[in-house]
Write an enzyme that holds these catalytic residues in place. Structure first.
Site, short mmCIF file in Angstrom:
data_model
loop_
_atom_site.label_atom_id
_atom_site.label_comp_id
_atom_site.label_asym_id
_atom_site.label_seq_id
_atom_site.Cartn_x
_atom_site.Cartn_y
_atom_site.Cartn_z
CG HIS A 99 30.34 48.70 45.50
ND1 HIS A 99 29.76 49.81 44.94
CD2 HIS A 99 31.32 48.32 44.62
CE1 HIS A 99 30.34 50.10 43.79
NE2 HIS A 99 31.30 49.20 43.58
CD GLU B 65 36.22 53.72 41.82
OE1 GLU B 65 35.28 53.45 41.05
OE2 GLU B 65 36.99 52.86 42.28
CG HIS C 271 30.73 52.57 40.36
ND1 HIS C 271 29.73 51.65 40.34
CD2 HIS C 271 31.88 51.89 40.60
CE1 HIS C 271 30.24 50.44 40.56
NE2 HIS C 271 31.54 50.56 40.72
CG ASP D 190 34.89 47.95 44.28
OD1 ASP D 190 34.01 47.67 43.44
OD2 ASP D 190 35.63 48.94 44.18
CG HIS E 179 32.41 45.48 40.23
ND1 HIS E 179 31.81 46.24 39.25
CD2 HIS E 179 32.69 46.34 41.24
CE1 HIS E 179 31.75 47.50 39.64
NE2 HIS E 179 32.28 47.59 40.85
CD1 TRP F 10 39.64 48.65 38.20
CD2 TRP F 10 38.43 46.80 37.89
NE1 TRP F 10 38.89 48.82 37.07
CE2 TRP F 10 38.13 47.71 36.86
CE3 TRP F 10 37.78 45.55 37.89
CZ2 TRP F 10 37.22 47.42 35.83
CZ3 TRP F 10 36.88 45.27 36.87
CH2 TRP F 10 36.60 46.21 35.87
CD GLN G 250 33.67 49.62 34.31
OE1 GLN G 250 33.67 48.70 35.09
NE2 GLN G 250 34.11 50.83 34.64
FE FE2 Z 1 32.84 49.35 42.07
#
Ligand code: FE2
Length: 423
Positions: free
Chosen positions: A57, A213, A210, A309, A59, A315, A152
């Site tokens: 996982h 979350e 996702h 991630d 991005h 993030w 997203q």
């Molecule tokens: Fe993610």
């Protein structure tokens, strides 16, 4: 005559003095003291040899964008999403490709040779999709990059997401993604799961959403994901990523939920570095950890992988592509300190991740690809403890990265020498 023999390896299952013969890019034989000759030999002196790390996982479209145009002040998921929305229009395809390729270099040096990356499809230009498809093509000789079409801003919440999603899959994106907890209502979240699972079923694709979350214990889209997986016969092809709301759910409900996930053959991907950072931000004290219930999921017979991630993005302000760091954080957050539990944490960034991605030829058996990592460690647990140097990384039997063992030279009163942290 084989191409290469790795001598004197220790394997993750504890076997020692193992030789690994490699021919035509694959493992040809693997046994103690093979009576074979080869064009080249590599004596690894009892070091641990594993299949490569696999990140289930990630991005990659956001990687290495930290601080552009500003940093995430609140540290929350929602500010991160808002910040990403500010950043997207400023990014060019060249910049996307450059940052992703730089990260892939880091990954290779860390022995990370397969990554499943979500790619945001909510920008109508789909520049990130085009960029990561180009990156996938360029890195293919040395790294398996799997792309997930990720809405997203919400499949139903964002007016053009559905159309963009179909275009992205048509362009060659591999996996169906989603974000049901970010849709406008619980009902729309559930509807997005249904639509996406039916799309994946019709196209024969894998699913990785996702899912939940959130710290909201009533965010239960994983239940819907398990339901549609079973209904459509998608068992073994679906993963729920994050599932952090499960941390806060009522224990009775979870006792019903885990068997449903197991029966549906849905895998789970936790992201310990990110979820220990993002979750619980609205709590005072005590603060929830927010990671999903990893040991309980594994005990229920569910495949659980750990993902990185994020690395240096809206993030998460840290990270370097080291899946041993990810596994170590997962181990701590989930309190998986027993011997078997630590082995499970290692598997969560190797074997289990590979199974979730559906990687062909992965493993340490004759016939598998000779994709191997030699770690400066005597065991899986030592590798987790030290986040050991990746002495050699091999792809299809060729060394593609090597690094020295880290040594510190002490100069103390009356005593000097090399510090050795290994037992
Ligand atoms: Fe993610």
């Amino acid at each position: 005559m084989t191409d290469l023999i790795i001598r004197n390896a220790r394997l993750p299952d504890g076997r020692s003095n193992i030789d690994i013969a490699i021919a035509d890019g694959r493992i040809f034989a693997l046994a103690p003291r093979l009576p074979l000759t080869a064009n080249a030999e590599l004596d690894v002196a009892g070091n641990l040899v594993t299949p490569p790390f696999v990140d289930a996982h990630f991005h990659m479209d956001a990687v290495l964008s930290y601080g552009i145009p500003r940093v995430n002040q609140s540290g929350t998921l929602l500010e991160g999403i808002a910040l990403w929305g500010e950043l997207k229009p400023q990014l060019t395809q060249d910049a996307w490709i450059k940052r992703a390729l730089r990260y892939c270099d880091w990954a290779v040096a860390r022995g990370l040779l397969a990554i499943r990356s979500h790619v945001d499809i909510c920008d109508d230009r789909l520049l990130a999709v085009e960029a990561l498809l180009e990156v996938r093509r360029q890195v293919a000789p040395y790294l398996d990059l799997q792309l997930v079409a990720f809405p997203q801003d919400g499949l139903l919440r964002s007016p053009t997401a559905m159309d963009n999603f179909r275009r992205a899959i048509g362009m060659g994106v591999d996996v169906v993604g989603g974000i049901p907890h970010f849709e406008r209502t619980m009902a729309e979240g559930a509807e997005s799961v249904r639509l996406l699972c039916e799309f994946a079923s019709a196209k024969g694709l894998r699913v990785d959403m996702h899912c939940d979350e959130s710290d909201d214990p009533l965010s239960r889209h994983i239940e819907t994901l398990a339901f549609h997986t079973q209904r459509l016969g998608l068992q073994g092809r679906v993963a729920g990523s994050h599932l952090t709301s499960m941390h806060s759910m009522d224990n009775y409900y979870v006792s019903k939920l885990l068997p449903l996930i197991r029966e549906a053959g849905v895998a789970v991907i936790a992201n310990p570095l990110i979820n220990i950072t993002l979750q619980g931000r609205h709590d005072s004290y005590p603060k929830r950890r927010g990671m999903t219930r990893v040991p309980e999921l594994i005990a229920a017979g569910i495949d659980v992988a750990f993902g990185h991630d994020c690395v240096l993005d809206p993030w998460y302000s840290l990270g370097s592509g080291d899946m041993l760091e990810v596994a170590q954080m997962g181990l701590h957050v989930a309190q998986m300190t027993g011997q078997q539990a630590m082995q499970q944490c290692f598997a969560a960034v190797t074997d289990v991740s590979a199974r979730i991605l559906g990687l062909e030829g992965y493993g340490l058996e004759p016939g598998c690809f000779a994709d191997l990592v030699v770690l400066d460690a005597g065991s899986v647990i030592e590798a987790l403890r030290l986040r050991s140097a990746r002495r050699y990384v091999l792809r299809r039997g060729q060394i593609i990265s090597q690094a020295p063992a880290p040594h510190a030279q002490l100069s103390l009163p009356g005593r000097s020498g090399i510090v050795d942290f290994r037992i």
